[in-house]
Motif scaffolding. Structure first.
Motif, PDB file in Angstrom:
ATOM      1  N   TYR A  58      41.476  68.275  20.757  1.00 24.59           N
ATOM      2  CA  TYR A  58      40.885  69.215  22.258  1.00 24.59           C
ATOM      3  C   TYR A  58      42.624  69.837  22.097  1.00 24.59           C
ATOM      4  O   TYR A  58      42.363  70.693  22.592  1.00 24.59           O
ATOM      5  CB  TYR A  58      40.164  68.714  22.641  1.00 24.59           C
ATOM      6  N   ARG A  59      43.339  68.571  23.209  1.00 29.55           N
ATOM      7  CA  ARG A  59      44.588  69.121  23.153  1.00 29.55           C
ATOM      8  C   ARG A  59      45.869  69.989  22.713  1.00 29.55           C
ATOM      9  O   ARG A  59      46.681  71.010  22.807  1.00 29.55           O
ATOM     10  CB  ARG A  59      45.366  67.928  23.598  1.00 29.55           C
ATOM     11  N   LEU A  60      44.988  69.355  21.126  1.00 30.06           N
ATOM     12  CA  LEU A  60      45.967  70.151  19.868  1.00 30.06           C
ATOM     13  C   LEU A  60      45.880  71.582  19.818  1.00 30.06           C
ATOM     14  O   LEU A  60      46.837  72.692  19.111  1.00 30.06           O
ATOM     15  CB  LEU A  60      45.976  69.311  19.007  1.00 30.06           C
ATOM     16  N   ALA A  61      44.577  71.962  20.048  1.00 29.59           N
ATOM     17  CA  ALA A  61      43.350  73.338  19.321  1.00 29.59           C
ATOM     18  C   ALA A  61      43.966  74.596  19.685  1.00 29.59           C
ATOM     19  O   ALA A  61      43.926  75.812  18.824  1.00 29.59           O
ATOM     20  CB  ALA A  61      42.100  72.986  18.991  1.00 29.59           C
ATOM     21  N   PRO A  62      44.413  74.536  21.009  1.00 32.16           N
ATOM     22  CA  PRO A  62      44.612  73.936  22.317  1.00 32.16           C
ATOM     23  C   PRO A  62      42.762  74.630  22.807  1.00 32.16           C
ATOM     24  O   PRO A  62      42.742  75.629  23.101  1.00 32.16           O
ATOM     25  CB  PRO A  62      45.536  74.743  22.898  1.00 32.16           C
TER      26      PRO A  62
END
Length: 144
Positions: A21-25
């Protein structure tokens, strides 16, 4: 590259999902919150690559008849643009069929993507956010 789809929450590393979720972001969603919201969702899908890494996730809250709400669709950046997000939403729509309405909450700027999948803008949508100022800054709410 072969991908494996599952709805089994017992296979999920919640820290890995929070990282996705952080990277998706899609923001910072703590593992314990993700465990709760996915556990309480009627429909959910997780996608793993051939190395067993989580590359996509999505869920829908549904009541079984009237309303299904698709949310938290996330795809790892390296897999974005491959059709995986489209497939995730399509699968969530398919399992939601039979509900009188399927609602989707979008990240601002992604409305065109969802429009291509059959969604139309809600004219009467309203919301209360715990952090209203951030929701306004991110484009989720109109400022008064």
């Amino acid at each position: 590259m072969p991908l494996t789809w599952t709805d089994d929450i017992h296979r999920i590393d919640w820290e890995e999902l929070a990282r996705l979720y952080r990277l998706a972001p899609l923001g910072d969603k703590p593992p314990e919150v993700l465990r709760t919201v996915f556990g309480n969702s009627r429909f959910r899908f997780f996608v793993f690559d051939e190395a067993g890494r989580l590359v996509a996730a999505g869920r829908a809250l549904a009541d079984g008849a009237d309303c299904s709400y698709i949310c938290d669709v996330a795809v790892l950046p390296g897999h974005q643009g491959t059709g995986l997000g489209r497939e995730m939403v399509s699968r969530l729509v398919e399992v939601s069929r039979g509900h009188r309405k399927i609602i989707l909450y979008s990240v601002p700027g992604k409305e065109g993507f969802y429009r291509k999948l059959g969604f139309r803008r809600l004219l009467t949508g309203m919301a209360i956010f715990a952090d209203e100022a951030t929701a306004i800054a991110r484009g989720h709410l109109e400022a008064d």
